[in-house]
Design a protein around this motif. Structure first.
Motif, PDB file in Angstrom:
ATOM      1  N   UNK A   1       7.440  11.721   1.002  1.00  0.00           N
ATOM      2  CA  UNK A   1       8.072  11.297   2.258  1.00  0.00           C
ATOM      3  C   UNK A   1       8.679   9.895   2.112  1.00  0.00           C
ATOM      4  N   UNK A   2       7.922   8.998   1.452  1.00  0.00           N
ATOM      5  CA  UNK A   2       8.415   7.612   1.318  1.00  0.00           C
ATOM      6  C   UNK A   2       9.605   7.523   0.365  1.00  0.00           C
TER       7      UNK A   2
ATOM      8  N   UNK B   1       0.836  -1.208   0.000  1.00  0.00           N
ATOM      9  CA  UNK B   1       0.000   0.000   0.000  1.00  0.00           C
ATOM     10  C   UNK B   1       0.870   1.256   0.000  1.00  0.00           C
ATOM     11  N   UNK B   2       1.949   1.198   0.791  1.00  0.00           N
ATOM     12  CA  UNK B   2       2.847   2.370   0.885  1.00  0.00           C
ATOM     13  C   UNK B   2       3.391   2.754  -0.485  1.00  0.00           C
ATOM     14  N   UNK B   3       3.865   1.763  -1.222  1.00  0.00           N
ATOM     15  CA  UNK B   3       4.529   2.075  -2.506  1.00  0.00           C
ATOM     16  C   UNK B   3       3.531   2.553  -3.559  1.00  0.00           C
ATOM     17  N   UNK B   4       2.232   2.410  -3.250  1.00  0.00           N
ATOM     18  CA  UNK B   4       1.232   2.919  -4.194  1.00  0.00           C
ATOM     19  C   UNK B   4       0.594   4.208  -3.679  1.00  0.00           C
ATOM     20  N   UNK B   5       1.155   4.749  -2.600  1.00  0.00           N
ATOM     21  CA  UNK B   5       0.743   6.085  -2.150  1.00  0.00           C
ATOM     22  C   UNK B   5      -0.403   6.131  -1.153  1.00  0.00           C
TER      23      UNK B   5
ATOM     24  N   UNK C   1       7.947   5.906 -11.518  1.00  0.00           N
ATOM     25  CA  UNK C   1       8.577   7.071 -10.892  1.00  0.00           C
ATOM     26  C   UNK C   1       8.895   6.760  -9.432  1.00  0.00           C
ATOM     27  N   UNK C   2       7.936   6.159  -8.742  1.00  0.00           N
ATOM     28  CA  UNK C   2       8.148   5.854  -7.324  1.00  0.00           C
ATOM     29  C   UNK C   2       9.314   4.870  -7.143  1.00  0.00           C
ATOM     30  N   UNK C   3       9.405   3.895  -8.042  1.00  0.00           N
ATOM     31  CA  UNK C   3      10.472   2.895  -7.909  1.00  0.00           C
ATOM     32  C   UNK C   3      11.835   3.517  -8.182  1.00  0.00           C
TER      33      UNK C   3
ATOM     34  N   UNK D   1      11.886   9.826  -0.012  1.00  0.00           N
ATOM     35  CA  UNK D   1      13.035  10.297   0.780  1.00  0.00           C
ATOM     36  C   UNK D   1      13.463   9.203   1.765  1.00  0.00           C
ATOM     37  N   UNK D   2      12.450   8.574   2.394  1.00  0.00           N
ATOM     38  CA  UNK D   2      12.739   7.523   3.385  1.00  0.00           C
ATOM     39  C   UNK D   2      13.481   6.350   2.725  1.00  0.00           C
ATOM     40  N   UNK D   3      12.989   5.916   1.568  1.00  0.00           N
ATOM     41  CA  UNK D   3      13.625   4.796   0.868  1.00  0.00           C
ATOM     42  C   UNK D   3      15.045   5.173   0.435  1.00  0.00           C
ATOM     43  N   UNK D   4      15.206   6.442   0.020  1.00  0.00           N
ATOM     44  CA  UNK D   4      16.540   6.899  -0.410  1.00  0.00           C
ATOM     45  C   UNK D   4      17.506   6.852   0.771  1.00  0.00           C
ATOM     46  N   UNK D   5      17.027   7.314   1.938  1.00  0.00           N
ATOM     47  CA  UNK D   5      17.880   7.302   3.135  1.00  0.00           C
ATOM     48  C   UNK D   5      18.198   5.874   3.568  1.00  0.00           C
ATOM     49  N   UNK D   6      17.180   4.984   3.423  1.00  0.00           N
ATOM     50  CA  UNK D   6      17.419   3.574   3.764  1.00  0.00           C
ATOM     51  C   UNK D   6      18.516   2.994   2.881  1.00  0.00           C
ATOM     52  N   UNK D   7      18.442   3.309   1.590  1.00  0.00           N
ATOM     53  CA  UNK D   7      19.460   2.840   0.643  1.00  0.00           C
ATOM     54  C   UNK D   7      20.829   3.382   1.011  1.00  0.00           C
ATOM     55  N   UNK D   8      20.831   4.652   1.430  1.00  0.00           N
ATOM     56  CA  UNK D   8      22.060   5.338   1.828  1.00  0.00           C
ATOM     57  C   UNK D   8      22.705   4.626   3.019  1.00  0.00           C
ATOM     58  N   UNK D   9      21.920   4.310   4.034  1.00  0.00           N
ATOM     59  CA  UNK D   9      22.459   3.668   5.250  1.00  0.00           C
ATOM     60  C   UNK D   9      22.773   2.203   5.039  1.00  0.00           C
ATOM     61  N   UNK D  10      21.957   1.561   4.162  1.00  0.00           N
ATOM     62  CA  UNK D  10      22.130   0.124   3.956  1.00  0.00           C
ATOM     63  C   UNK D  10      23.531  -0.172   3.388  1.00  0.00           C
ATOM     64  N   UNK D  11      23.983   0.701   2.472  1.00  0.00           N
ATOM     65  CA  UNK D  11      25.331   0.526   1.908  1.00  0.00           C
ATOM     66  C   UNK D  11      26.238   1.600   2.483  1.00  0.00           C
TER      67      UNK D  11
END
Lengths: 226, 305
Positions: free
Chosen positions: B7-8, A104-108, B221-223, B10-20
């Motif tokens: 927000x998500x 759900x999150x990845x679809x907004x 775009x989200x991915x 940015x969050x995923x980008x930061x997760x990627x940043x910390x993960x590696x």
């Protein structure tokens, strides 16, 4: 609802995965798609979810021609079609709740909607007490139920299950089949792709048999024929 | 919905940043080196430009007249030189002034003063000290004087060593700049390749999540956005760290340069202070654009959205 007309796909010159496959699946139907390995079942599913393109023919889903779908439209198509696989495709580092919420999150979806909807779906698949468990702590049947719950979060019109019981024992397979039948009862079209003869025979619904990329059998309230 | 998505991402980008984390550290380090080397070029450019200006300011040509030439003729030559458009100023130093200046310089050297007294005549010639508007004008001015009626009255001219000094400085500066540009370009290329590889590895490490995202209908775009944002984060952290390192470096260099030039002639601290927004903004912008391009290529190639 799903109209497939003369669908053809070949991977190598002269080697056909699908040859002029045609069928019509009505809204709310339960269809078992059977056939030996290499018969073209998975190719058909891949074209249905726009993971691959057909060489010829059309698939129209509720007025939407998937064979000519634009790349940017694919995500919206996939929200209409829930898909579950034999290998579950769960994220090992996320709990049951998080795995479903992630879809759900990845679809907004908003956090409030996620908080409300995910427990409801978890209850439908009967995993309320496993909400905080990780996939590694679940049985095969439970994992498949999480995958089914995740496939349902967007409220799809169609649920496609590609060998969903391939990794499960008889009891778990029966449970998963019952879940599919219940989902079908609420109006969702179910397309069950399987090898499992007992499972297909116990359903007593429409059976379509593929062989060498062609439809060789298509009958309502039928049994596994091969 | 847009805010949640933003927000998500940015969050995923930061997760990627910390993960590696260590890969991120290496990526940022190379960006820091690129930015520092670019700014080092700016410093070298400022220092050599200012040094050349200082020397140009001090350069002049002394025209020595023969001892037999009357003061009146020297002054006529002065008027002629003054009338040339390339000349900024002409100073007349009479024989007596030249003698006084010499005595003044060697007032502690008794032997030289005694030798001068024994000569009984003033051995110094009248001199014109000429300053040109531009360093390139000296050749022309000397040519005009030589071909004029005053040419035969001239004993000697001292022009050459200062010009050589300027040429030396300009040559050294050009060489250092060339070397600096090569080093900066190498660092930038390494930075782009490392960002590309970091994003490639991040995509590989997150292939399961990406698969699930595609399966459940996340938009392309989200991915892909978190990876582009990750590239921007590397640029941002790299530039900020580089500028934090540059502050003490510039202060240190400023005190060294001030001592070397015996004054506040070359003010690189002031230059950076005045142009910080432009320098930081343009470099950050350039690194962000390069990182987005590198991440974008990695995303297009390996994400297959």
């Amino acid at each position: 609802m799903i109209t497939i007309k003369n669908l053809t796909k070949k991977y190598h010159p002269g080697v056909f995965a699908l040859q002029k496959v045609s069928m019509k699946i009505e809204a709310g139907e339960f269809v078992s798609l059977v056939g030996v390995s290499g018969a073209g079942k998975t190719t058909l599913i891949k074209i249905l979810i726009a993971a691959e393109r057909a060489d010829e023919g059309r698939i129209v889903l509720g007025g939407w021609d998937i064979t000519t779908i634009r790349k940017s439209e694919i995500p919206y198509l996939r929200r209409q079609i829930g898909v579950v696989f034999q290998d579950f495709k769960l994220l090992e580092k996320k709990t049951v709740f998080e795995n479903i919420a992630f879809a759900m999150q990845v679809c907004g979806a908003s956090p409030n909607r996620i908080k409300k909807l995910v427990p409801e779906i978890i209850e439908i698949v009967n995993l309320k007490d496993r909400m905080k468990s990780y996939p590694s702590q679940l049985s095969g049947g439970e994992k498949q139920r999480v995958a089914i719950a995740r496939a349902l979060v967007h409220g799809p019109k169609i649920l496609v299950a590609d060998e969903p019981t391939g990794n499960l024992d008889v009891n778990n397979s029966k449970e998963i089949l019952d879940l599919f039948l219940n989902i079908n009862k609420i109006g969702i079209t179910v397309l069950l792709v399987t090898h499992n003869k007992d499972l297909v025979d116990s359903v007593k619904k429409r059976v379509v048999v593929l062989e060498n990329g062609r439809v060789i059998f298509d009958k309502d309230k039928a049994k596994y024929v091969l | 919905m847009f805010l949640f998505t933003f927000y998500r991402i940015i969050k995923f980008a930061l997760q990627g940043f910390w993960r590696n984390f260590w890969l991120s550290v290496v990526t940022i380090t190379v960006i820091v080196l690129s930015v520092v080397s670019m700014n080092f070029l700016i410093i070298i450019n400022r220092v050599t430009e200012s040094a050349a200006e200082v020397i140009k300011e001090r350069i002049d040509v002394s025209i020595y007249f023969k001892n037999t030439i009357e003061e009146e003729d020297v002054l006529r030559a002065k008027n002629y030189i003054d009338s040339l458009s390339q000349v900024r100023s002409v100073e007349y130093v009479s024989k007596e002034d030249a003698l006084d200046n010499f005595k003044n310089i060697h007032k502690n050297d008794v032997k030289i003063l005694e030798a001068l007294d024994e000569l009984e005549i003033n051995p110094f010639a009248a001199t014109l000290v000429v300053k040109a508007n531009d360093i390139g004008d000296y050749e022309k001015i000397l040519e005009y004087i030589n071909t004029s009626e005053h040419g035969e009255n001239i004993l000697d001219k001292n022009f050459g060593t200062q010009r050589e000094n300027i040429e030396k400085i300009q040559n050294i500066s050009a060489n250092v700049m060339r070397f600096g540009v090569v080093v900066s370009v190498i660092f930038i290329i390494i930075a782009i390749l490392i960002v590309f590889n970091t994003i490639k590895l991040a995509i590989y490490a997150q292939r399961e999540e990406i698969g699930v995202m595609k399966l459940v209908g996340a938009s392309n775009t989200f991915i892909s956005m978190p990876y582009l944002v990750e590239g921007v984060l590397y640029a941002l952290f790299g530039c900020i760290i580089a500028f934090l390192l540059l502050i003490p470096l510039i202060n240190f260099l400023q005190s060294y340069i001030t001592n070397f030039f015996a004054g506040d002639v070359v003010n690189i601290r002031g230059y950076f202070h005045e142009n910080i927004v432009f320098i930081f903004g343009s470099q950050l912008g350039a690194i962000i654009v390069l990182n987005i391009i590198a991440s974008g290529i990695a995303v297009r190639r390996y994400l297959k959205v």
